[in-house]
Scaffold this active site. Structure first.
Site, PDB file in Angstrom:
ATOM      1  N   ILE A 194      -6.229  72.399  64.998  1.00  0.00           N
ATOM      2  CA  ILE A 194      -6.494  73.759  65.478  1.00  0.00           C
ATOM      3  C   ILE A 194      -8.001  73.965  65.648  1.00  0.00           C
ATOM      4  CG2 ILE A 194      -6.116  76.219  65.047  1.00  0.00           C
ATOM      5  CD1 ILE A 194      -3.764  75.343  63.164  1.00  0.00           C
ATOM      6  N   ASP A 206     -16.970  68.825  58.551  1.00  0.00           N
ATOM      7  CA  ASP A 206     -15.650  68.236  58.296  1.00  0.00           C
ATOM      8  C   ASP A 206     -15.878  66.937  57.529  1.00  0.00           C
ATOM      9  OD1 ASP A 206     -12.676  68.571  60.097  1.00  0.00           O
ATOM     10  OD2 ASP A 206     -12.979  66.907  58.705  1.00  0.00           O
ATOM     11  N   ASN A 207     -15.002  66.668  56.562  1.00  0.00           N
ATOM     12  CA  ASN A 207     -15.149  65.407  55.810  1.00  0.00           C
ATOM     13  C   ASN A 207     -14.320  64.280  56.428  1.00  0.00           C
ATOM     14  OD1 ASN A 207     -12.549  66.025  55.061  1.00  0.00           O
ATOM     15  ND2 ASN A 207     -12.958  66.148  52.857  1.00  0.00           N
ATOM     16  N   SER A 264     -11.281  63.760  56.474  1.00  0.00           N
ATOM     17  CA  SER A 264     -10.158  63.262  55.653  1.00  0.00           C
ATOM     18  C   SER A 264      -8.864  63.275  56.452  1.00  0.00           C
ATOM     19  CB  SER A 264     -10.008  64.100  54.377  1.00  0.00           C
ATOM     20  OG  SER A 264      -9.771  65.461  54.701  1.00  0.00           O
ATOM     21  N   SER A 284      -1.349  81.526  56.638  1.00  0.00           N
ATOM     22  CA  SER A 284      -0.076  81.001  57.153  1.00  0.00           C
ATOM     23  C   SER A 284       1.038  82.010  56.922  1.00  0.00           C
ATOM     24  CB  SER A 284       0.251  79.707  56.406  1.00  0.00           C
ATOM     25  OG  SER A 284       1.589  79.363  56.604  1.00  0.00           O
ATOM     26  N   ALA A 285       2.042  81.941  57.785  1.00  0.00           N
ATOM     27  CA  ALA A 285       3.233  82.789  57.607  1.00  0.00           C
ATOM     28  C   ALA A 285       3.928  82.506  56.284  1.00  0.00           C
ATOM     29  CB  ALA A 285       4.202  82.545  58.758  1.00  0.00           C
ATOM     30  N   THR A 286       3.624  81.360  55.695  1.00  0.00           N
ATOM     31  CA  THR A 286       4.266  80.998  54.437  1.00  0.00           C
ATOM     32  C   THR A 286       3.954  82.001  53.320  1.00  0.00           C
ATOM     33  OG1 THR A 286       4.649  79.162  52.913  1.00  0.00           O
ATOM     34  CG2 THR A 286       2.421  79.436  53.663  1.00  0.00           C
ATOM     35  N   TYR A 316       1.031  74.327  48.370  1.00  0.00           N
ATOM     36  CA  TYR A 316       0.300  74.614  49.609  1.00  0.00           C
ATOM     37  C   TYR A 316       0.349  76.116  49.897  1.00  0.00           C
ATOM     38  CZ  TYR A 316      -0.545  75.310  54.554  1.00  0.00           C
ATOM     39  OH  TYR A 316      -1.014  75.809  55.747  1.00  0.00           O
ATOM     40  N   LYS A 330      -2.689  79.227  49.819  1.00  0.00           N
ATOM     41  CA  LYS A 330      -3.046  80.191  50.877  1.00  0.00           C
ATOM     42  C   LYS A 330      -3.015  81.617  50.331  1.00  0.00           C
ATOM     43  CE  LYS A 330      -3.722  77.336  54.265  1.00  0.00           C
ATOM     44  NZ  LYS A 330      -5.082  77.120  54.767  1.00  0.00           N
TER      45      LYS A 330
HETATM   46  P1  NAD Z   1      -5.896  69.491  60.291  1.00  0.00           P
HETATM   47  O1  NAD Z   1      -5.583  68.667  59.084  1.00  0.00           O
HETATM   48  O2  NAD Z   1      -5.706  68.880  61.624  1.00  0.00           O
HETATM   49  O3  NAD Z   1      -7.401  70.045  60.192  1.00  0.00           O
HETATM   50  C1  NAD Z   1      -8.017  70.329  58.967  1.00  0.00           C
HETATM   51  C2  NAD Z   1      -9.391  69.673  58.982  1.00  0.00           C
HETATM   52  O4  NAD Z   1     -10.047  69.969  57.741  1.00  0.00           O
HETATM   53  C3  NAD Z   1      -9.332  68.149  59.106  1.00  0.00           C
HETATM   54  O5  NAD Z   1     -10.196  67.742  60.154  1.00  0.00           O
HETATM   55  C4  NAD Z   1      -9.818  67.635  57.757  1.00  0.00           C
HETATM   56  O6  NAD Z   1     -10.518  66.413  57.867  1.00  0.00           O
HETATM   57  C5  NAD Z   1     -10.690  68.789  57.286  1.00  0.00           C
HETATM   58  N1  NAD Z   1     -10.823  68.925  55.819  1.00  0.00           N
HETATM   59  C6  NAD Z   1      -9.836  68.959  54.899  1.00  0.00           C
HETATM   60  N2  NAD Z   1     -10.363  69.119  53.671  1.00  0.00           N
HETATM   61  C7  NAD Z   1     -11.705  69.203  53.824  1.00  0.00           C
HETATM   62  C8  NAD Z   1     -12.794  69.366  52.917  1.00  0.00           C
HETATM   63  N3  NAD Z   1     -12.603  69.463  51.596  1.00  0.00           N
HETATM   64  N4  NAD Z   1     -14.051  69.411  53.422  1.00  0.00           N
HETATM   65  C9  NAD Z   1     -14.270  69.303  54.750  1.00  0.00           C
HETATM   66  N5  NAD Z   1     -13.275  69.128  55.657  1.00  0.00           N
HETATM   67  C10 NAD Z   1     -12.006  69.083  55.193  1.00  0.00           C
HETATM   68  O7  NAD Z   1      -5.022  70.844  60.144  1.00  0.00           O
HETATM   69  P2  NAD Z   1      -4.769  71.997  61.219  1.00  0.00           P
HETATM   70  O8  NAD Z   1      -3.328  71.938  61.615  1.00  0.00           O
HETATM   71  O9  NAD Z   1      -5.824  72.023  62.236  1.00  0.00           O
HETATM   72  O10 NAD Z   1      -4.893  73.263  60.267  1.00  0.00           O
HETATM   73  C11 NAD Z   1      -6.120  73.970  60.092  1.00  0.00           C
HETATM   74  C12 NAD Z   1      -5.928  75.037  59.043  1.00  0.00           C
HETATM   75  O11 NAD Z   1      -4.861  75.895  59.434  1.00  0.00           O
HETATM   76  C13 NAD Z   1      -5.544  74.501  57.665  1.00  0.00           C
HETATM   77  O12 NAD Z   1      -6.207  75.271  56.679  1.00  0.00           O
HETATM   78  C14 NAD Z   1      -4.052  74.727  57.603  1.00  0.00           C
HETATM   79  O13 NAD Z   1      -3.585  74.886  56.283  1.00  0.00           O
HETATM   80  C15 NAD Z   1      -3.908  76.009  58.399  1.00  0.00           C
HETATM   81  N6  NAD Z   1      -2.574  76.189  58.985  1.00  0.00           N
HETATM   82  C16 NAD Z   1      -2.071  75.228  59.821  1.00  0.00           C
HETATM   83  C17 NAD Z   1      -0.801  75.391  60.368  1.00  0.00           C
HETATM   84  C18 NAD Z   1      -0.208  74.325  61.279  1.00  0.00           C
HETATM   85  O14 NAD Z   1       0.999  74.401  61.558  1.00  0.00           O
HETATM   86  N7  NAD Z   1      -0.951  73.368  61.768  1.00  0.00           N
HETATM   87  C19 NAD Z   1      -0.046  76.530  60.075  1.00  0.00           C
HETATM   88  C20 NAD Z   1      -0.600  77.505  59.222  1.00  0.00           C
HETATM   89  C21 NAD Z   1      -1.881  77.319  58.692  1.00  0.00           C
END
Ligand code: NAD
Ligand code: UDP
Length: 337
Positions: free
Chosen positions: A13, A32-33, A35, A125-127, A149, A153
């Site tokens: 996202i 971003d780390n 990970s 999140s909707a969760t 998780y 949130k």
């Molecule tokens: P993603 O895993 O693709 O992106 C998260 C990014 O954060 C990754 O690039 C990861 O390397 C980085 N990251 C994680 N821990 C870190 C840390 N300690 N320091 C620095 N960087 C770190 O996930 P996404 O789908 O893009 O989701 C983004 C956010 O939206 C998240 O917080 C997720 O919980 C939330 N979210 C996602 C969804 C979904 O369906 N994708 C739904 C609701 C909420």
């Protein structure tokens, strides 16, 4: 606001939102780390937007890194995506999730306070609604999370709300995402889960591209029109646009919550059928028992975001499927080449 620090900006996202911000003329610094993402995302972002975002490889739990990033970027606001998101893994390793997500957000907020940056958009999140009946409205009480998780949130939302109460200079936008799917229309950036995907859309596309033999549809005996579960799927590009619009809400101090969804749901069966029809690809599937913890129906009341932000997620499901397939078929191994 022009200068934005984006945590987790190379993720799914985050990368789409960074493109949106760069195209809107913002100066973006990503922390971003890596990970759960890849450095090559930066090149892809640059190919799409014609601009290279500033990038700092670092962890949000590192206070010195975060203070340096805030100072270096001269950020006026932070969009905070960084976090771990695998529900099953969070059940197995709760401490890892609370440390990364909750502690990470605390360190980020401390660094922001120290640097006088008090505007934040948070990926919720909707969760957090727990098992309430859909459609979900922002004024509903938070439910009891069924996994670490979701609990992380809800905890972060509480922390951010308390901070807004304690310091009236703070403004926070907590964006409760429903089910983002799809990819950028260029096919250059998209969702790249590691291993076997947990979520429906990447699972469908990995079956279609021949990397997984078949989809299991978890439950066909729900109390829904076709017996399969209903979710509110929105295009990741619409979600990215929601962040740009939500930045404007930060002009008003306080804690602001918005659902980001379309306001309508599709069943698992409808998702599979639509994907097959739009892409012409077969998705072999079987029916399997229900997945533990799944709710029959989840969709947003998305009227507040429309009313207050002028935002709505209007991209049709067919386009979400087309974009998913362009990304998956053009990048069968994701960013690993
Ligand atoms: P993603 O895993 O693709 O992106 C998260 C990014 O954060 C990754 O690039 C990861 O390397 C980085 N990251 C994680 N821990 C870190 C840390 N300690 N320091 C620095 N960087 C770190 O996930 P996404 O789908 O893009 O989701 C983004 C956010 O939206 C998240 O917080 C997720 O919980 C939330 N979210 C996602 C969804 C979904 O369906 N994708 C739904 C609701 C909420
Ligand atoms: N689902 C499924 N098979 C899969 C993955 C998901 O049938 O391999 C179903 C799941 O049971 C749910 C819907 O698809 O009803 C959306 O699941 P996802 O994990 O993507 O989103 P969430 O349930 O977290 O909203």
């Amino acid at each position: 606001m022009k200068r934005i620090l984006v945590t987790g900006g190379t993720g799914y996202i985050g990368s789409h939102t960074v493109v949106e911000l760069l195209q809107a003329g913002c100066e973006v610094t990503i922390v971003d780390n890596l990970s759960n993402s890849f450095r090559v995302v930066l090149e892809r972002i640059a190919s799409i937007s014609g601009r290279v975002p500033d990038f700092i490889e670092g962890d949000i739990r590192d206070r010195a890194v975060m203070e340096a990033a805030l100072k270096h970027s001269q950020a006026e606001a932070v969009i905070h995506f960084a976090g771990l998101k695998a529900v099953g893994e969070s059940v197995e390793q709760p401490l890892k999730y609370y440390d990364n997500n909750v502690n990470g957000t605390l360190v980020l907020c401390e660094a922001m306070n120290a640097c006088g940056v008090k505007k934040l958009i948070f990926s919720s999140s909707a969760t957090v609604y727990g098992d309430a009946a859909a459609p979900y409205r922002e004024d509903m009480p938070l439910g009891r999370a069924t996994n670490p998780y979701g609990a992380s949130k809800a905890m972060i939302e509480r922390i951010l709300e308390d901070q807004c109460i304690a310091d009236s200079d703070w403004s926070v936008g907590a964006l409760r995402y429903f089910n983002p799917i799809g990819a950028h229309a260029s096919g250059l950036i998209g969702e790249d889960p590691q291993g076997i995907p947990n979520n429906l859309m990447p699972f469908i596309s990995k079956v279609a591209v021949g990397q997984l033999p078949q989809l299991s549809i978890f439950g066909d005996d729900y109390d829904t029109p076709d017996g399969t579960c209903i979710r509110d799927y929105l295009h990741v590009g619409d979600l990215a646009d929601g962040h740009a619009k939500a930045l404007k809400a930060l002009a008003t101090p306080g804690y602001h919550v918005f659902n980001l969804g379309t306001g309508r749901g599709y069943s698992v069966k409808e998702m599979v059928e639509t994907f097959q029809r739009v892409t012409g690809q077969a998705v072999p599937h079987v029916y399997a028992p229900r997945r533990e913890g799944d709710l029959a129906e989840v969709w947003a009341d998305a009227s507040k975001a429309k009313r207050e932000l002028g935002w709505s997620a209007d991209t049709p499901l067919e386009k979400m499927m087309e974009d998913t397939w362009r990304w998956q078929s053009g990048n069968p191994n994701g960013y690993r080449g």
